[in-house]
Motif scaffolding. Structure first.
Motif, PDB file in Angstrom:
ATOM      1  N   GLN A 116       0.818  -1.215   0.000  1.00  8.44           N
ATOM      2  CA  GLN A 116       0.000   0.000   0.000  1.00  8.44           C
ATOM      3  C   GLN A 116       0.847   1.258   0.000  1.00  8.44           C
ATOM      4  N   ASP A 117       1.920   1.252   0.773  1.00  5.57           N
ATOM      5  CA  ASP A 117       2.678   2.482   0.998  1.00  5.57           C
ATOM      6  C   ASP A 117       3.881   2.660   0.081  1.00  5.57           C
ATOM      7  N   CYS A 118       4.053   1.734  -0.858  1.00  4.71           N
ATOM      8  CA  CYS A 118       5.113   1.910  -1.846  1.00  4.71           C
ATOM      9  C   CYS A 118       4.675   1.401  -3.213  1.00  4.71           C
ATOM     10  N   LEU A 119       4.461   0.114  -3.332  1.00  6.46           N
ATOM     11  CA  LEU A 119       4.238  -0.490  -4.643  1.00  6.46           C
ATOM     12  C   LEU A 119       3.013   0.087  -5.344  1.00  6.46           C
ATOM     13  N   ASP A 120       1.931   0.314  -4.586  1.00  8.75           N
ATOM     14  CA  ASP A 120       0.713   0.849  -5.193  1.00  8.75           C
ATOM     15  C   ASP A 120       0.899   2.287  -5.681  1.00  8.75           C
ATOM     16  N   LYS A 122       3.630   3.362  -7.081  1.00 13.83           N
ATOM     17  CA  LYS A 122       4.475   3.278  -8.278  1.00 13.83           C
ATOM     18  C   LYS A 122       5.423   4.483  -8.398  1.00 13.83           C
ATOM     19  N   PRO A 123       6.254   4.701  -7.392  1.00 16.06           N
ATOM     20  CA  PRO A 123       7.144   5.867  -7.456  1.00 16.06           C
ATOM     21  C   PRO A 123       8.182   5.737  -8.570  1.00 16.06           C
ATOM     22  N   ASP A 124       8.510   6.869  -9.160  1.00 17.75           N
ATOM     23  CA  ASP A 124       9.632   6.914 -10.104  1.00 17.75           C
ATOM     24  C   ASP A 124      10.947   6.992  -9.341  1.00 17.75           C
ATOM     25  N   VAL A 125      10.910   7.635  -8.177  1.00 17.84           N
ATOM     26  CA  VAL A 125      12.077   7.738  -7.290  1.00 17.84           C
ATOM     27  C   VAL A 125      11.633   7.342  -5.885  1.00 17.84           C
ATOM     28  N   LEU A 126      12.308   6.374  -5.318  1.00 18.44           N
ATOM     29  CA  LEU A 126      12.013   5.874  -3.971  1.00 18.44           C
ATOM     30  C   LEU A 126      13.213   6.129  -3.075  1.00 18.44           C
ATOM     31  N   SER A 127      12.997   6.895  -2.006  1.00 18.23           N
ATOM     32  CA  SER A 127      14.060   7.211  -1.055  1.00 18.23           C
ATOM     33  C   SER A 127      13.770   6.511   0.265  1.00 18.23           C
ATOM     34  N   ILE A 128      14.742   5.753   0.773  1.00 19.76           N
ATOM     35  CA  ILE A 128      14.561   4.985   2.005  1.00 19.76           C
ATOM     36  C   ILE A 128      15.630   5.378   3.026  1.00 19.76           C
ATOM     37  N   LEU A 129      15.183   5.692   4.233  1.00 20.11           N
ATOM     38  CA  LEU A 129      16.078   5.904   5.375  1.00 20.11           C
ATOM     39  C   LEU A 129      15.540   5.047   6.512  1.00 20.11           C
ATOM     40  N   ILE A 130      16.258   3.986   6.860  1.00 11.77           N
ATOM     41  CA  ILE A 130      15.785   3.050   7.878  1.00 11.77           C
ATOM     42  C   ILE A 130      16.986   2.421   8.578  1.00 11.77           C
ATOM     43  N   GLY A 131      16.837   2.142   9.873  1.00 10.68           N
ATOM     44  CA  GLY A 131      17.909   1.455  10.582  1.00 10.68           C
ATOM     45  C   GLY A 131      18.079   1.825  12.032  1.00 10.68           C
ATOM     46  N   VAL A 132      17.753   3.067  12.400  1.00 14.30           N
ATOM     47  CA  VAL A 132      18.051   3.480  13.770  1.00 14.30           C
ATOM     48  C   VAL A 132      17.201   2.716  14.782  1.00 14.30           C
ATOM     49  N   ASN A 133      15.934   2.417  14.445  1.00 12.23           N
ATOM     50  CA  ASN A 133      15.099   1.664  15.395  1.00 12.23           C
ATOM     51  C   ASN A 133      15.516   0.205  15.499  1.00 12.23           C
ATOM     52  N   THR A 161      11.123  -4.864  -4.382  1.00 21.49           N
ATOM     53  CA  THR A 161      10.907  -3.599  -5.073  1.00 21.49           C
ATOM     54  C   THR A 161      11.448  -3.647  -6.495  1.00 21.49           C
ATOM     55  N   LYS A 162      12.654  -4.174  -6.654  1.00 18.91           N
ATOM     56  CA  LYS A 162      13.265  -4.281  -7.983  1.00 18.91           C
ATOM     57  C   LYS A 162      12.435  -5.182  -8.895  1.00 18.91           C
ATOM     58  N   SER A 163      11.874  -6.240  -8.328  1.00 14.14           N
ATOM     59  CA  SER A 163      11.092  -7.177  -9.120  1.00 14.14           C
ATOM     60  C   SER A 163       9.777  -6.554  -9.585  1.00 14.14           C
ATOM     61  N   GLU A 164       9.105  -5.809  -8.692  1.00 17.49           N
ATOM     62  CA  GLU A 164       7.782  -5.288  -9.009  1.00 17.49           C
ATOM     63  C   GLU A 164       7.809  -3.887  -9.617  1.00 17.49           C
ATOM     64  N   LEU A 165       8.888  -3.148  -9.345  1.00 18.24           N
ATOM     65  CA  LEU A 165       9.023  -1.793  -9.897  1.00 18.24           C
ATOM     66  C   LEU A 165      10.408  -1.660 -10.546  1.00 18.24           C
ATOM     67  N   PRO A 166      10.651  -2.359 -11.626  1.00 18.44           N
ATOM     68  CA  PRO A 166      12.003  -2.410 -12.187  1.00 18.44           C
ATOM     69  C   PRO A 166      12.532  -1.072 -12.682  1.00 18.44           C
ATOM     70  N   SER A 167      11.636  -0.150 -13.036  1.00 22.51           N
ATOM     71  CA  SER A 167      12.133   1.155 -13.523  1.00 22.51           C
ATOM     72  C   SER A 167      12.297   2.214 -12.441  1.00 22.51           C
TER      73      SER A 167
END
Length: 254
Positions: A116-120, A122-133, A161-167
């Motif tokens: 719901q919060d990413c794949l649906d 269909k972002p052209d640019v996806l930025s991820i910041l995760i790890g501190v928690n 993500t690469k599989s479902e949103l290859p571009s």
């Protein structure tokens, strides 16, 4: 392989200028410079840009206001400042910026809501910041995940993500902490393992690496850690502005 912007190599004067102008934009872009940005940036006209992560990305966003480019929906942190600077620099580009960070999230919680919060979206640019928690909750005894859990969960998320949103172009941001507030000696050297894992995954999966930790390592030579993040984890206004500027520098150079 991900490209990156090296904040640590900036001279002191240039770094101070970066901190001063990083909040939204240096000024309104001319039509000529906006057109040039569209030609050289990895963000095309009409692009959907999605910021994902935990509370650092969430930054108090209104989760009942899901519209693109809405201040309440973007929160009050680096995601909002980054989006605002893009919308100032490229007002006619039809960019759509979304924030789907959720406070407290670890990698496996991103995965649980990824459809719901990413794949649906269909972002052209996806930025991820995760790890501190993933380390903070372990230190507090509220999570039994290890560095291997973080690496494996993150890899699975990126493979999906690469599989479902290859571009989709992927931006991986370096997890960071500053030694102040809640962050003390017990965080290290364990936290550095999370940074290393994120960089290895960025080299394999991402188009851009944003080195937030090295940026803040430089920043604390200019002002105290608490100036940039009072509790060592959540950036102040100055810290968020610096992050937004570093994100733009890294992505615009890609």
């Amino acid at each position: 392989m991900a490209t990156s912007y090296n904040a640590a190599q900036q001279p002191r004067r240039a770094f101070l200028q970066t901190a001063a102008i990083g909040a939204v934009a240096a000024g309104a872009a001319t039509h000529a410079s906006a057109a040039a940005a569209a030609k050289t940036s990895m963000i095309p006209d009409g692009a959907t840009i999605l910021f994902q992560g935990d509370s650092i990305t969430d930054a108090g966003r209104n989760k009942d206001a899901p519209a693109a480019n809405d201040h309440e929906a973007l929160g009050n942190g680096y995601a909002f400042l980054t989006a605002a600077s893009l919308l100032v620099d490229r007002p006619d580009a039809g960019l759509k910026c979304y924030n789907r960070g959720i406070s407290g999230n670890k990698v496996h919680q991103l995965a649980e809501r990824w459809q719901q919060d990413c794949l649906d979206l269909k972002p052209d640019v996806l930025s991820i910041l995760i790890g501190v928690n993933d380390i903070w909750h372990w230190l507090n005894g509220n999570y039994d995940g290890t560095i291997d859990t973080y690496r494996d969960d993150y890899r699975q998320l990126l493979e999906r993500t690469k599989s479902e949103l290859p571009s989709t172009r992927i931006v991986i941001c370096e997890p960071f902490v500053l030694k102040t507030g809640a962050v003390g000696d017990k965080w290290f050297p364990k936290f550095d393992e999370f940074r290393t894992a994120a960089k290895e995954l960025a080299d394999e999966f991402a188009d851009v690496w944003v080195p937030f930790q090295s940026m803040f390592d430089k920043a604390i030579t200019i002002a105290a850690p608490s100036h940039w993040a009072g509790d060592g984890v959540h950036p102040s206004a100055a810290g968020a502005a610096l992050m937004a500027h570093a994100w733009r520098r890294a992505v615009d150079a890609a």
